[in-house]
Design a protein around this motif. Structure first.
Motif, PDB file in Angstrom:
ATOM      1  N   LEU A  14       0.782  -1.087  -0.132  1.00  0.00           N
ATOM      2  CA  LEU A  14       0.223  -0.009  -0.222  1.00  0.00           C
ATOM      3  C   LEU A  14       1.247   1.511   0.211  1.00  0.00           C
ATOM      4  N   LYS A  15       1.784   1.320   0.710  1.00  0.00           N
ATOM      5  CA  LYS A  15       2.932   2.704   0.396  1.00  0.00           C
ATOM      6  C   LYS A  15       3.663   2.689   0.059  1.00  0.00           C
ATOM      7  N   ASN A  16       4.169   1.721  -1.208  1.00  0.00           N
ATOM      8  CA  ASN A  16       4.431   1.772  -2.373  1.00  0.00           C
ATOM      9  C   ASN A  16       4.127   2.161  -3.298  1.00  0.00           C
ATOM     10  N   GLN A  17       2.801   1.670  -3.444  1.00  0.00           N
ATOM     11  CA  GLN A  17       2.133   1.368  -4.444  1.00  0.00           C
ATOM     12  C   GLN A  17       2.393   2.928  -5.990  1.00  0.00           C
ATOM     13  N   GLY A  18       2.722   2.581  -6.718  1.00  0.00           N
ATOM     14  CA  GLY A  18       3.220   3.442  -8.169  1.00  0.00           C
ATOM     15  C   GLY A  18       4.592   4.141  -7.649  1.00  0.00           C
ATOM     16  N   LYS A  19       5.133   3.938  -7.130  1.00  0.00           N
ATOM     17  CA  LYS A  19       6.528   3.995  -7.251  1.00  0.00           C
ATOM     18  C   LYS A  19       8.318   3.065  -8.260  1.00  0.00           C
ATOM     19  N   ALA A  20       6.813   1.807  -8.731  1.00  0.00           N
ATOM     20  CA  ALA A  20       7.954   0.513  -8.886  1.00  0.00           C
ATOM     21  C   ALA A  20       8.272   1.211 -10.581  1.00  0.00           C
ATOM     22  N   VAL A  21       8.773   1.212 -11.120  1.00  0.00           N
ATOM     23  CA  VAL A  21       8.801   0.795 -13.113  1.00  0.00           C
ATOM     24  C   VAL A  21      10.203  -0.066 -13.621  1.00  0.00           C
ATOM     25  N   LEU A  22       9.532  -0.375 -14.605  1.00  0.00           N
ATOM     26  CA  LEU A  22      11.457  -1.478 -15.239  1.00  0.00           C
ATOM     27  C   LEU A  22      12.150  -0.875 -15.582  1.00  0.00           C
ATOM     28  N   ASP A  23      13.394  -0.734 -15.334  1.00  0.00           N
ATOM     29  CA  ASP A  23      14.531   0.079 -16.411  1.00  0.00           C
ATOM     30  C   ASP A  23      14.683  -0.412 -17.784  1.00  0.00           C
ATOM     31  N   ASP A  24      15.753  -0.034 -18.263  1.00  0.00           N
ATOM     32  CA  ASP A  24      16.131  -0.198 -20.082  1.00  0.00           C
ATOM     33  C   ASP A  24      16.210  -1.306 -19.834  1.00  0.00           C
ATOM     34  N   ASN A  25      16.347  -2.672 -19.399  1.00  0.00           N
ATOM     35  CA  ASN A  25      17.077  -3.546 -18.828  1.00  0.00           C
ATOM     36  C   ASN A  25      16.288  -4.741 -18.924  1.00  0.00           C
ATOM     37  N   GLY A  26      14.644  -4.003 -17.841  1.00  0.00           N
ATOM     38  CA  GLY A  26      13.960  -4.576 -17.433  1.00  0.00           C
ATOM     39  C   GLY A  26      13.541  -5.030 -16.076  1.00  0.00           C
ATOM     40  N   ASN A  27      14.978  -4.543 -15.328  1.00  0.00           N
ATOM     41  CA  ASN A  27      14.758  -4.814 -14.125  1.00  0.00           C
ATOM     42  C   ASN A  27      13.711  -4.303 -12.737  1.00  0.00           C
ATOM     43  N   VAL A  28      13.022  -3.811 -11.882  1.00  0.00           N
ATOM     44  CA  VAL A  28      12.342  -3.391 -11.293  1.00  0.00           C
ATOM     45  C   VAL A  28      12.885  -2.477 -10.502  1.00  0.00           C
ATOM     46  N   VAL A  29      12.704  -1.467 -10.513  1.00  0.00           N
ATOM     47  CA  VAL A  29      13.843   0.191  -9.661  1.00  0.00           C
ATOM     48  C   VAL A  29      12.964   0.836  -9.647  1.00  0.00           C
ATOM     49  N   VAL A  30      13.420   1.294  -8.351  1.00  0.00           N
ATOM     50  CA  VAL A  30      12.201   3.018  -7.253  1.00  0.00           C
ATOM     51  C   VAL A  30      12.546   3.670  -8.923  1.00  0.00           C
ATOM     52  N   LYS A  31      11.304   3.989  -8.887  1.00  0.00           N
ATOM     53  CA  LYS A  31      11.072   5.573 -10.210  1.00  0.00           C
ATOM     54  C   LYS A  31      11.985   6.248  -9.470  1.00  0.00           C
ATOM     55  N   GLY A  32      12.155   7.356 -10.602  1.00  0.00           N
ATOM     56  CA  GLY A  32      12.838   8.473 -10.313  1.00  0.00           C
ATOM     57  C   GLY A  32      14.076   8.151  -9.448  1.00  0.00           C
TER      58      GLY A  32
END
Length: 317
Positions: A116-134
């Motif tokens: 709940l706290k972190n929803q919307g903070k994840a993105v896939l980077d150029d390699n496809g790994n999950v990282v924190v947005k920004g």
């Protein structure tokens, strides 16, 4: 006369239309996770037919019933093909429990709160790994994509935290059946997994200090029978999901630790066993070593999430 706004086939049409349009939201009547964040309850997100199997099947199957070959046709579209075959042809029986509508009961508390706290903070980077947005840093805990928009995002929710705890350990009794139906091998073992990133209960934050380049340590060790007792293996998962884990093993007969080729994870680690390290959680390989994940359909599904704790039973572990 009472006219139902959402008839029996409304949900089916809804999911088919969303899939055809490439839309991926989980709720039907409203967005699911904002509702969960406010109330923890899914009731207002779904029509009656998706909250009761009795309503969905028009009374043919209801809570408390057992799904067998005699009635499985009424829920065929709610089962995966393997489960349907097992019930219809192989004698499997499925007990129907009431639906769990309080989402907080489906996850460990800390994982649920982190989601709940972190929803919307994840993105896939150029390699496809999950990282924190920004920031580009490794994920910080909870399910990264509560409203996945593609197959890779959906699978990342499983890969980054198998057991939804920072550390999990399981006692396992393994019986391997031969072609004639008899037990040919028996093992007792312990399975342990410890995340080093995406932590949700760690007092110092989401990362284990100095281990930010890894995702988890995963180990298995055997306690029975005596000729396998002490045999153990350690998988070290890198955070970069393009790389295979490092695999080490200890063999009591040789009294030494040796490094194994990573493809040993696809092979029996002791004689006769039919469970492999790569089988874990149906996500036992780094997610980018396979790729090409696709969402081929969306809809209601019969799962085993409700009432699965049986601590009152002597053999429950």
């Amino acid at each position: 006369m009472h006219i139902k706004k959402y008839d029996h086939d409304y949900s089916r049409r809804f999911f088919m239309e969303k899939t055809a349009k490439g839309l991926m939201g989980a709720g039907v009547l409203t967005s699911l996770w904002p509702l969960i964040g406010n109330t923890g309850d899914i009731t207002k997100a779904y029509p009656e037919e998706l909250q009761s199997l009795e309503a969905y099947t028009k009374g043919k199957v209801k809570e408390g019933d057992v799904i067998t070959a005699d009635n499985v046709e009424h829920v065929k579209d709610l089962l995966d093909p393997v489960a349907y075959t097992q019930v219809s042809q192989m004698g499997r029986r499925i007990r129907v429990r009431p639906q769990t509508k309080d989402v907080s009961k489906l996850f460990p508390h800390d994982f649920y709160q982190a989601t709940l706290k972190n929803q919307g903070k994840a993105v896939l980077d150029d390699n496809g790994n999950v990282v924190v947005k920004g920031t580009g840093k490794p994920w910080i805990g909870g399910a990264p994509f509560v409203d996945p928009q593609n197959g890779l995002e959906a699978f990342a929710n499983i890969t980054l935290s198998w057991g939804r705890h920072d550390t999990s350990i399981y006692a396992v009794e393994d019986n391997d059946i031969g072609p004639n139906g008899d037990i040919e091998y028996q093992y007792q073992l312990a399975w342990c997994e410890k995340n080093t990133t995406a932590l949700v209960s760690h007092p110092d934050g989401p990362y284990l200090e100095g281990e930010e380049d890894k995702l988890r340590y995963q180990s298995v060790w055997f306690t029975y029978p005596n000729d396998s007792k002490g045999t153990s293996f350690l998988n070290i998962w890198k955070y970069d999901q393009r790389e295979f884990p490092d695999l080490f093993g200890y063999l009591p007969a040789f009294k030494r630790v040796r490094r194994f080729p990573t493809n040993q994870r696809f092979e029996p680690i002791v004689p006769g066993i039919t469970f492999f390290l790569s089988d874990a959680w149906a996500a036992g390989d780094p997610m980018l070593t396979w790729g090409n994940y696709k969402v081929i359909g969306r809809g209601p599904f019969l799962g085993s999430q409700s009432g699965t704790w049986h601590g009152d039973q002597d053999n429950w572990s």
